[in-house]
Scaffold this motif. Structure first.
Motif, mmCIF file in Angstrom:
data_model
loop_
_atom_site.group_PDB
_atom_site.id
_atom_site.type_symbol
_atom_site.label_atom_id
_atom_site.label_comp_id
_atom_site.label_asym_id
_atom_site.label_seq_id
_atom_site.Cartn_x
_atom_site.Cartn_y
_atom_site.Cartn_z
ATOM 1 N N GLY A 12 26.096 -82.297 91.359
ATOM 2 C CA GLY A 12 25.699 -83.367 90.432
ATOM 3 C C GLY A 12 24.775 -84.404 91.042
ATOM 4 O O GLY A 12 24.764 -85.561 90.629
ATOM 5 N N LYS A 13 23.937 -83.984 92.039
ATOM 6 C CA LYS A 13 23.016 -84.922 92.689
ATOM 7 C C LYS A 13 22.023 -85.527 91.700
ATOM 8 O O LYS A 13 21.762 -86.725 91.723
ATOM 9 C CB LYS A 13 22.216 -84.216 93.799
ATOM 10 N N THR A 14 21.463 -84.673 90.825
ATOM 11 C CA THR A 14 20.435 -85.159 89.898
ATOM 12 C C THR A 14 21.008 -86.174 88.925
ATOM 13 O O THR A 14 20.389 -87.212 88.667
ATOM 14 C CB THR A 14 19.790 -83.975 89.134
ATOM 15 N N LYS B 250 34.691 -92.437 93.096
ATOM 16 C CA LYS B 250 35.150 -91.221 92.405
ATOM 17 C C LYS B 250 34.655 -91.229 90.964
ATOM 18 O O LYS B 250 34.736 -92.250 90.280
ATOM 19 C CB LYS B 250 36.682 -91.137 92.420
ATOM 20 N N LEU B 251 34.131 -90.080 90.529
ATOM 21 C CA LEU B 251 33.652 -89.935 89.148
ATOM 22 C C LEU B 251 34.434 -88.828 88.449
ATOM 23 O O LEU B 251 34.690 -87.776 89.040
ATOM 24 C CB LEU B 251 32.161 -89.584 89.132
ATOM 25 N N PRO B 252 34.822 -89.037 87.181
ATOM 26 C CA PRO B 252 35.634 -88.035 86.480
ATOM 27 C C PRO B 252 34.826 -86.828 86.026
ATOM 28 O O PRO B 252 33.625 -86.935 85.758
ATOM 29 C CB PRO B 252 36.158 -88.804 85.264
ATOM 30 N N LEU B 253 35.490 -85.665 85.954
ATOM 31 C CA LEU B 253 34.886 -84.473 85.350
ATOM 32 C C LEU B 253 34.925 -84.661 83.844
ATOM 33 O O LEU B 253 35.973 -84.968 83.272
ATOM 34 C CB LEU B 253 35.673 -83.226 85.739
ATOM 35 N N ILE C 89 32.264 -88.904 95.073
ATOM 36 C CA ILE C 89 33.036 -87.673 94.843
ATOM 37 C C ILE C 89 33.025 -87.419 93.338
ATOM 38 O O ILE C 89 33.634 -88.163 92.570
ATOM 39 C CB ILE C 89 34.481 -87.791 95.371
ATOM 40 N N ASN C 90 32.299 -86.397 92.941
ATOM 41 C CA ASN C 90 32.073 -86.104 91.525
ATOM 42 C C ASN C 90 33.064 -85.052 91.019
ATOM 43 O O ASN C 90 33.702 -84.351 91.800
ATOM 44 C CB ASN C 90 30.625 -85.607 91.359
ATOM 45 N N GLN C 91 33.165 -84.935 89.705
ATOM 46 C CA GLN C 91 33.969 -83.885 89.041
ATOM 47 C C GLN C 91 35.454 -83.952 89.409
ATOM 48 O O GLN C 91 36.108 -82.936 89.627
ATOM 49 C CB GLN C 91 33.405 -82.488 89.363
ATOM 50 N N VAL C 92 35.974 -85.173 89.494
ATOM 51 C CA VAL C 92 37.397 -85.351 89.823
ATOM 52 C C VAL C 92 38.239 -85.191 88.553
ATOM 53 O O VAL C 92 37.931 -85.762 87.509
ATOM 54 C CB VAL C 92 37.660 -86.739 90.454
ATOM 55 N N LEU C 93 39.297 -84.386 88.658
ATOM 56 C CA LEU C 93 40.243 -84.215 87.547
ATOM 57 C C LEU C 93 41.323 -85.281 87.655
ATOM 58 O O LEU C 93 41.906 -85.475 88.724
ATOM 59 C CB LEU C 93 40.889 -82.829 87.599
ATOM 60 N N TYR C 94 41.567 -85.978 86.551
ATOM 61 C CA TYR C 94 42.613 -87.000 86.530
ATOM 62 C C TYR C 94 43.796 -86.510 85.711
ATOM 63 O O TYR C 94 43.635 -85.751 84.746
ATOM 64 C CB TYR C 94 42.071 -88.307 85.935
ATOM 65 N N ASP C 95 44.986 -86.974 86.068
ATOM 66 C CA ASP C 95 46.206 -86.531 85.399
ATOM 67 C C ASP C 95 46.389 -87.291 84.093
ATOM 68 O O ASP C 95 47.295 -88.119 83.948
ATOM 69 C CB ASP C 95 47.410 -86.746 86.325
#
Length: 355
Positions: free
Chosen positions: A33-35, A294-297, A254-260
């Motif tokens: 997800g750099k772009t 941190k960024l969410p997916l 940190i991209n595409q992090v899954l949150y509960d």
């Protein structure tokens, strides 16, 4: 630097506050997800700077897709902005810009081709010459995957070696140079100017810029990654190389992090979350003195100016999952989600029975 563990989450506000920044590199492994990150960063910078240029040096240009607008090697104003420009650069030498005769041009190409990496280095130098003639407040680089990025940082030494090699050839075969230049109808001086002047000029530009790259007040590198082993490994390799090249880096996204979130019932997603948490812990342990954002997916791609602007809030304010709200509200939302899923399943069952 302050202990980041005292803070709830890191953000990229520090980049907006650093008014002396001239060059911001965004890099990492392919597909992290750099772009998207570099595009959003350029949008945020355009709010606090007079003019911003975002440059894609990735051969597989995604900048046009991110903004849903066609970009070329000429800086173009991004739709909906008055001070944000974008351009896409191909890492190949554009020989039509050499400005010498065809014969001299092909001779130059042959010499350039004999020096590994010189074509990319010269292309980069040409682009920097162009950028330096324009007065942008800050320039954001959307770089190619890690290997290409590290080569880009080696360009000053590649150009220096290239120039030394051409000079040694000239000293060895001075007579041949003279004969060839007279064959092409040019004087010795013009031939030398065409061959060496261009390399020398580029070396001057790239050395001047390289000094700025090593100044932490003017340049920083933002590492983008995802919470997986290969990305962690690649990030550590990139950080070590940046330290070696004396280039400042203190931000990790940190991209595409899954949150509960409350509606996550899938065993697969829960297993992925557990795996991600293991690597998130390792990131925080390794980079305790970095700003870690941190960024969410998301369920959909972030493309188009409006989507980029909407997602940009997570760069400045830590993402709060729905599960962090009031317990009663969370339970009500979960019941609502389960009812919806039950209704959809019943409807599908009826459809299958009647078909």
């Amino acid at each position: 630097m302050a202990d980041q563990q005292e803070l709830p989450e890191g953000t990229l506000q520090n980049l907006l506050d650093q008014e002396t920044l001239k060059w911001v590199f965004v890099g990492g492994k392919g597909g992290v997800g750099k772009t998207t990150c570099s595009s959003i960063l350029s949008i945020l910078l355009s709010r606090v700077r007079t003019s911003v240029l975002i440059i894609s040096t990735d051969p597989a240009h995604n900048l046009s897709d991110a903004f849903q607008q066609r970009f070329t090697k000429i800086p173009t104003l991004v739709d909906g902005f008055t001070n944000l420009y974008a351009m896409e650069v191909d890492p190949t030498v554009e020989h039509e810009d050499v400005g010498v005769s065809d014969g001299m041009d092909s001779m130059f190409s042959e010499l350039a081709g004999a020096i590994p990496g010189i074509d990319e280095a010269m292309s980069f130098a040409e682009m920097l010459k162009l950028v330096q003639t324009m007065d942008y407040s800050v320039i954001v680089f959307d770089t190619a995957p890690t290997g290409h990025t590290l080569r880009l940082l080696q360009f000053p030494s590649i150009l220096e070696k290239g120039l030394a090699k051409v000079m040694s050839l000239k000293n060895k075969f001075g007579g041949l140079f003279s004969q060839m230049s007279s064959m092409f109808g040019m004087g010795d001086e013009l031939a030398e100017d065409a061959l060496l002047g261009r390399l020398e000029g580029m070396k001057d530009v790239i050395e001047r810029v390289n000094m700025q790259f090593k100044d932490p007040d003017m340049t920083t590198f933002v590492c983008v990654c995802i919470p997986e082993f290969l990305s962690l490994y690649e990030t550590e390799r990139l950080v070590q190389e940046l330290i070696k090249f004396e280039i400042d880096t203190h931000n990790i996204i940190i991209n595409q992090v899954l949150y509960d979130d409350e509606d996550v019932e899938s065993k697969l997603l829960k297993a992925r979350m557990k795996m991600q948490q293991k690597y998130l812990d390792q990131f925080y342990m390794l980079y305790d003195d970095f700003n870690v954002t941190k960024l969410p997916l998301l369920p959909e791609e972030v493309t188009g100016v409006e989507a980029l602007k909407a997602f940009s809030s997570h760069f400045l304010t830590p993402y709060q999952p729905a599960s962090s709200g009031d317990p009663v509200e969370r339970l009500e939302r979960r019941i609502s989600t389960l009812r919806k899923q039950l209704n959809e399943a019943e409807a599908e069952l009826e459809r299958l029975k009647s078909s």
